[in-house]
Motif scaffolding. Structure first.
Motif, PDB file in Angstrom:
ATOM      1  N   HIS A 169       0.667  -0.975  -0.252  1.00 11.52           N
ATOM      2  CA  HIS A 169       0.336   0.026   0.068  1.00 11.52           C
ATOM      3  C   HIS A 169       1.239   0.881  -0.361  1.00 11.52           C
ATOM      4  CE1 HIS A 169      -3.029   3.365   1.260  1.00 11.52           C
ATOM      5  NE2 HIS A 169      -2.143   3.242   2.179  1.00 11.52           N
ATOM      6  N   ARG A 188       1.671   4.243  -2.559  1.00 10.24           N
ATOM      7  CA  ARG A 188       1.240   5.335  -2.660  1.00 10.24           C
ATOM      8  C   ARG A 188       2.545   6.188  -2.896  1.00 10.24           C
ATOM      9  NH1 ARG A 188      -3.825   8.103  -2.697  1.00 10.24           N
ATOM     10  NH2 ARG A 188      -3.030   8.987  -0.320  1.00 10.24           N
ATOM     11  N   ASP A 248     -10.959   9.315  -0.628  1.00  5.36           N
ATOM     12  CA  ASP A 248     -11.141   8.448  -0.326  1.00  5.36           C
ATOM     13  C   ASP A 248      -9.572   7.575  -0.390  1.00  5.36           C
ATOM     14  OD1 ASP A 248     -13.357   7.939  -1.333  1.00  5.36           O
ATOM     15  OD2 ASP A 248     -13.286   8.109  -3.293  1.00  5.36           O
ATOM     16  N   GLY A 249      -8.835   7.574  -0.792  1.00  6.43           N
ATOM     17  CA  GLY A 249      -7.621   8.087  -0.943  1.00  6.43           C
ATOM     18  C   GLY A 249      -6.596   7.460   0.722  1.00  6.43           C
ATOM     19  N   TRP A 250      -7.546   9.044   0.923  1.00  2.23           N
ATOM     20  CA  TRP A 250      -6.821   9.385   2.523  1.00  2.23           C
ATOM     21  C   TRP A 250      -7.419   8.196   3.321  1.00  2.23           C
ATOM     22  CZ3 TRP A 250     -10.924  11.515   6.207  1.00  2.23           C
ATOM     23  CH2 TRP A 250     -10.041  11.790   7.277  1.00  2.23           C
ATOM     24  N   TRP A 251      -9.040   7.663   3.173  1.00  5.86           N
ATOM     25  CA  TRP A 251      -9.526   7.446   4.389  1.00  5.86           C
ATOM     26  C   TRP A 251      -8.697   5.251   4.076  1.00  5.86           C
ATOM     27  CZ3 TRP A 251     -12.439   7.271   7.930  1.00  5.86           C
ATOM     28  CH2 TRP A 251     -13.522   8.877   8.069  1.00  5.86           C
ATOM     29  N   ASP A 252      -8.671   5.216   2.980  1.00  7.05           N
ATOM     30  CA  ASP A 252      -7.369   3.973   2.162  1.00  7.05           C
ATOM     31  C   ASP A 252      -6.046   3.949   3.700  1.00  7.05           C
ATOM     32  OD1 ASP A 252      -9.038   3.042   0.955  1.00  7.05           O
ATOM     33  OD2 ASP A 252      -8.136   3.263  -0.456  1.00  7.05           O
ATOM     34  N   ASP A 253      -5.008   5.294   3.360  1.00  7.14           N
ATOM     35  CA  ASP A 253      -4.046   5.438   4.392  1.00  7.14           C
ATOM     36  C   ASP A 253      -4.788   5.253   6.047  1.00  7.14           C
ATOM     37  OD1 ASP A 253      -2.874   6.181   2.050  1.00  7.14           O
ATOM     38  OD2 ASP A 253      -2.765   8.504   2.809  1.00  7.14           O
ATOM     39  N   ASP A 291      -6.697   3.552   6.719  1.00  9.50           N
ATOM     40  CA  ASP A 291      -6.413   1.987   6.990  1.00  9.50           C
ATOM     41  C   ASP A 291      -5.067   1.398   8.145  1.00  9.50           C
ATOM     42  OD1 ASP A 291      -9.363   1.191   7.276  1.00  9.50           O
ATOM     43  OD2 ASP A 291      -8.858   0.905   4.772  1.00  9.50           O
ATOM     44  N   HIS A 292      -3.750   1.845   7.241  1.00  9.56           N
ATOM     45  CA  HIS A 292      -2.801   1.390   7.667  1.00  9.56           C
ATOM     46  C   HIS A 292      -2.187   2.562   8.494  1.00  9.56           C
ATOM     47  CE1 HIS A 292      -4.252  -0.135   3.449  1.00  9.56           C
ATOM     48  NE2 HIS A 292      -3.331  -1.056   3.740  1.00  9.56           N
TER      49      HIS A 292
END
Length: 447
Positions: free
Chosen positions: A218, A222, A335-340, A342-343
């Motif tokens: 991920h 990114r 959306d990309g921030w929310w994915d970040d 998650d990690h």
């Protein structure tokens, strides 16, 4: 804890640290306590800083002259420090392994003399620049305006012991301890030490569990485009401030990320003349890479489930790959921030490792830093019923060339600080205008 292996098959940075820590602390487990990944990074940075000066977290309050009783303030500071292992003893390196060596309260309250012709702000700024390399972890510094009717109080902490979002805990406890004015304790009790150890070990377990091949993939995807940067600490800084009315609605953080990206690209000259795209005014292959993405850091996270609250066991620094903006697709950025998020438990050093494994030339230095604070969680510090007026001090050192802090109550208060040795004031002012323009663009009422 079962050690996690990274994408390369090597033990995670967290697992390797824990193995070294357990080896040196085997004989003195009550004296040497472990540190989180964020704390260790601050200590490593300190070792590379001339003079070993720590990064600090300050907040400033103004009071009517004569409000502060210094001996009483010292007792309150010692009382607060004695409750928290991170504010007792000292950070140390034992056989090249960062640890917290438990000891007595590490706190100081002092009046700072104002030089002839100087101001209280200048005196406090110089005192904070002269922070001793070996502590204390908590300093309360007071200076009186020579020709005014106010005195200023700096509440400052070693960043390895406290983050910005924990300042409210410290100021609330200071207010209560100042009001009670009791004899301070000699250090943390066994329960406080046990809670600190449990909180840090749970955090380390979360960091190790988040250092997986999937997390590496991920962050590599990114941040793979980040390049080596000239970012570094700023010692002579300026500050600009603006209040954005009615800005706090919905999820404001992606908006701030994009707005700060605009400001960072304008300041660094990497987003073209107006921060909207590559600069076509230079022939290709000359000058700096003016269209490269920038590394924007921001603190985020929280305690692992079931972990006790412990000062010093704080959140991670995440990295946003900041492209020139403003973006035309805020939903995609969010959306990309929310994915970040998650990690978010992946330690910063592991994120750097993942980016470099993906081909990035990035060395881990940040081009900018964004912090967001909820003022409802940190009301002004009152001393014996006298509330302080929070103020801000320009010119203090920064760990990055650009720092934007946003404080939200009813409105959004935005401050931009920059390295004046690298960037002219006019460039910073243009960057701030770009930031405010992006905020207003994204936050304008729907038609």
């Amino acid at each position: 804890m079962h050690a996690t292996s990274t994408a390369t098959g090597a033990p995670s940075i967290t697992a390797a640290y824990l193995a070294r820590y357990r080896s040196i602390a085997a004989d003195t487990p009550q004296t040497l306590l472990p540190l989180t990944g964020a704390q260790r990074r601050f200590l490593i940075t300190r070792r590379l800083t001339p003079g070993g000066r720590p990064e600090i977290v300050p907040v400033f309050f103004a009071y009517p002259r004569g409000t502060v009783d210094l001996p009483r303030l010292q007792r309150a500071a010692t009382t607060v420090a004695a409750r928290h292992p991170a504010l007792c003893g000292a950070f140390a390196n034992v056989r090249a392994t960062p640890v917290l060596r438990v000891g007595g309260p590490s706190a100081e309250a002092a009046r700072v003399a104002v030089a002839p012709g100087g101001s209280a702000r200048e005196a406090l700024r110089e005192a904070l620049l002269d922070w001793p390399a070996d502590g204390p972890a908590l300093r309360l510094l007071v200076a009186e305006e020579p020709d005014g009717d106010e005195e200023l109080l700096a509440v400052a902490l070693d960043h390895a012991a406290c983050d910005e979002q924990s300042l409210g805990v410290v100021t609330a406890e200071l207010e209560d301890a100042y009001a009670a004015d009791a004899q301070p304790g000699r250090g943390p009790d066994e329960a406080a030490v046990a809670d600190y150890r449990e909180a840090v070990e749970r955090q380390l377990a979360a960091e190790d569990a988040a250092s997986t091949p999937a997390a590496h993939a991920h962050w590599g995807e990114r941040l793979g485009g980040l390049a080596t940067t000239e970012a570094g600490a700023a010692h002579s800084t300026g500050m600009l401030t603006e209040r954005v009315p009615g800005a706090v609605r919905g999820s404001v953080f992606p908006v701030l990320l994009d707005a700060v990206a605009v400001a960072a690209h304008r300041l660094h000259g990497t987003g073209g003349p107006h921060g909207t795209g590559p600069d076509r005014s230079r022939p290709l292959g000359t000058g700096p890479d003016r269209s490269r993405p920038l590394a924007l850091g921001y603190p985020w996270g929280g305690r692992p489930p079931g972990a006790p609250a412990a000062l010093g066991c704080f959140i991670n620094t995440l990295v946003h790959r900041a492209l020139p903006g403003p973006t035309g697709d805020l939903d995609a950025l969010a959306d990309g921030w929310w994915d970040d998020l998650d990690h978010a438990d992946t330690p910063f050093d592991e994120v750097v490792r993942a980016a470099r494994a993906a081909g990035a030339g990035w060395n881990g230095a940040l081009d900018g830093l964004l912090t967001l604070e909820d003022l409802h969680r940190r009301p002004p510090l009152a001393l014996a019923g006298v509330p302080g007026r929070e103020t801000h001090l320009a010119g203090r050192p920064l760990p990055v060339p650009l720092a934007v802090s946003a404080s939200h109550g009813d409105d959004l208060l935005v401050r931009l600080a920059w390295d004046r040795e690298r960037f002219p004031d006019a460039t910073a002012e243009a960057a701030f205008e770009g930031l405010l323009g992006a905020l207003r663009h994204h936050l304008r009422p729907a038609a």
